[in-house]
Enzyme design. Structure first.
Site, PDB file in Angstrom:
ATOM      1  CG  HIS A 172      -2.160   0.840   1.048  1.00  0.00           C
ATOM      2  ND1 HIS A 172      -2.239   1.877   0.150  1.00  0.00           N
ATOM      3  CD2 HIS A 172      -3.364   0.807   1.685  1.00  0.00           C
ATOM      4  CE1 HIS A 172      -3.436   2.444   0.236  1.00  0.00           C
ATOM      5  NE2 HIS A 172      -4.135   1.814   1.155  1.00  0.00           N
ATOM      6  CG  ASP A 387     -11.490  -6.523 -21.722  1.00  0.00           C
ATOM      7  OD1 ASP A 387     -11.055  -7.697 -21.727  1.00  0.00           O
ATOM      8  OD2 ASP A 387     -12.235  -6.081 -22.610  1.00  0.00           O
TER       9      ASP A 387
END
Length: 458
Positions: A172, A387
């Site tokens: 993070h 995608d």
């Protein structure tokens, strides 16, 4: 590559085998600069020194017949790392534990795997929590630290239906959810033949580093001294559940507000509702101070310094709403909404600069854990748009909840679009939380996930 391990899902509802190959390091496809890059003082917070798992589920696609998702994603990853080469480096600590990326091109961890199950059989289990997460995101020994460890771990698991699961764990301190998704979109673009990412990455972490001289100009309840005494949550008996909020649930919760507050945002509404229900469920002493910290991004000029397009570092602060537990529980939902709205309004360019300065002046204090709930809205992070050629995923988002942190994520449940929120609480508190939430949504059932026991390691 020979299979290195085989395991079986431990879910009581699912039984399937996962065969994993030896983890490998994927390096940039071309030579990249070997240099040191300093993180910002927003990145370099003690409270961000942990790793977060994300997960994507993809169906088979006839248009990708004969294509191997492992090969496609691995090649796209190597090409994207040419532009996002800090991800292929390792963190080191400098003066006063300041985190620096050693861009040494050692690479990110990548695992290919196969599971003898179809996406259809997993269809009721593609919202967090995941009882099989350890199978589709193997924790490579020694890889889950902060300093000197890979900054990214990716596992692509092929399914017998032709679909696949992509699960990853990221450090993070290097980026937030929006930065991660920028990187993932770059991988997807390169995997489909692009010569370069449509959004060029921007480092420039000095934009969110402390001023000279540093000066704290705002009140930061999220970093105030915590009360002494034991933590008010039993860390040894935690369970996770996900709660789905569709239009009916949102409408029911909004009906509890007075007319002047019904125009509040969906994030404000859900945050206030979750905070109040959670506080009631934990049965705290009336004078216990509780907080809800709202993670607000500084990416827009209205909320921050106007960061350049392509900036992929952490860009948020989490101003906190504060109340005595007894007052929060006794008063109506409108009281909680007003506190959340006030906290959100505090977030601006000066606020996040004040946070960066506070990190330097006070020696990087962690955010308060006791009596604090941290909520982030990543519904607009576009995680569902990644995608690789197989179309958009059936689910995309965080793979788990944390005791003090919950994320609001876009989700489609039984053909209804809404928000799913993973929650982690002690077992008895979870039962009370469900009851409180059911009261807020009247007779609408907001949950559809069986609770899963987790360990105190969270």
């Amino acid at each position: 590559m020979a299979s290195s391990s085989s395991s079986t899902s431990t879910s009581p509802c699912l039984a399937f085998h996962v065969k994993r190959c030896e983890p490998e390091l994927v390096v940039p496809a071309k030579a990249t600069p070997h240099e040191l890059k300093y993180l910002s003082d927003i990145d370099d917070q003690e409270g961000l020194r942990f790793q977060i798992p994300f997960i994507w589920f993809y169906k088979n696609s006839n248009s990708m017949e004969g294509k191997d998702p492992v090969k496609v994603i691995r090649e796209g990853l190597g090409k994207a790392l040419v532009y996002y080469y800090p991800f292929a480096g390792r963190l080191i600590e400098g003066y006063k534990r300041k985190l620096v990326v050693d861009c040494n091109a050692e690479g990110v961890l990548f695992i290919q795997a196969d599971a003898d199950i179809s996406l259809e059989r997993l269809s009721n289990n593609i919202q967090p929590p995941y009882p099989f997460l350890d199978e589709v995101l193997y924790n490579v020994p020694g890889s889950d630290g902060i300093v000197g460890c890979p900054l990214l771990l990716i596992q692509v698991t092929r399914l017998i239906c032709g679909g696949f699961i992509l699960a990853l764990r990221f450090n993070h301190t290097l980026c937030d959810a929006f930065g991660l998704l920028q990187f993932m979109n770059a991988i997807s673009e390169m995997a489909q033949g692009a010569q370069e990412p449509s959004i060029q990455p921007v480092w420039q972490r000095d934009l969110l580093s402390a001023r000279n001289p540093p000066r704290i100009t705002c009140t930061h309840h999220e970093y105030e001294e915590a009360m002494t005494g034991p933590v008010n949550m039993d860390q040894t008996n935690l369970v996770q559940r996900s709660f789905f909020f569709g239009p009916n649930q949102i409408k029911a919760i909004r009906s509890h507000l007075p007319p002047n507050l019904r125009s509040c945002s969906q994030f404000e509404l859900l945050t206030a509702c979750l905070w109040r229900c959670r506080t009631l469920a934990l049965k705290l002493e009336p004078d216990e101070i509780v907080r809800v910290s709202c993670i607000i991004t500084a990416r827009s000029k209205r909320r921050g310094p106007g960061l350049p397009v392509g900036y992929y570092g952490n860009t948020f602060a989490f101003p906190a709403a504060v109340s005595e537990a007894g007052v929060l529980c006794k008063k109506s939902l409108g009281y909680a909404v007003e506190l959340v709205k006030k906290a959100k309004a505090e977030m601006n360019e000066e606020y996040i600069k004040s946070v960066a300065d506070l990190m330097v002046i006070r020696g990087r204090p962690p955010f308060i854990m006791r009596g604090n709930l941290i909520i982030s809205d990543i519904a607009d992070s576009k995680s569902a748009n990644v995608d690789f050629g197989w179309g958009c995923p059936d689910y995309a988002g965080p793979a788990t909840a944390f005791p003090q942190i919950s994320l609001q994520v876009k989700c489609r449940n039984k053909e209804v679009d809404g928000i799913v929120v993973p929650i982690c609480l002690p077992f008895l508190a979870m039962i009370r939380f469900e009851q409180e939430l059911e009261e807020m949504t009247k007779e609408v059932n907001t949950y559809n996930i069986t609770p899963v026991m987790i360990t105190s390691a969270l």
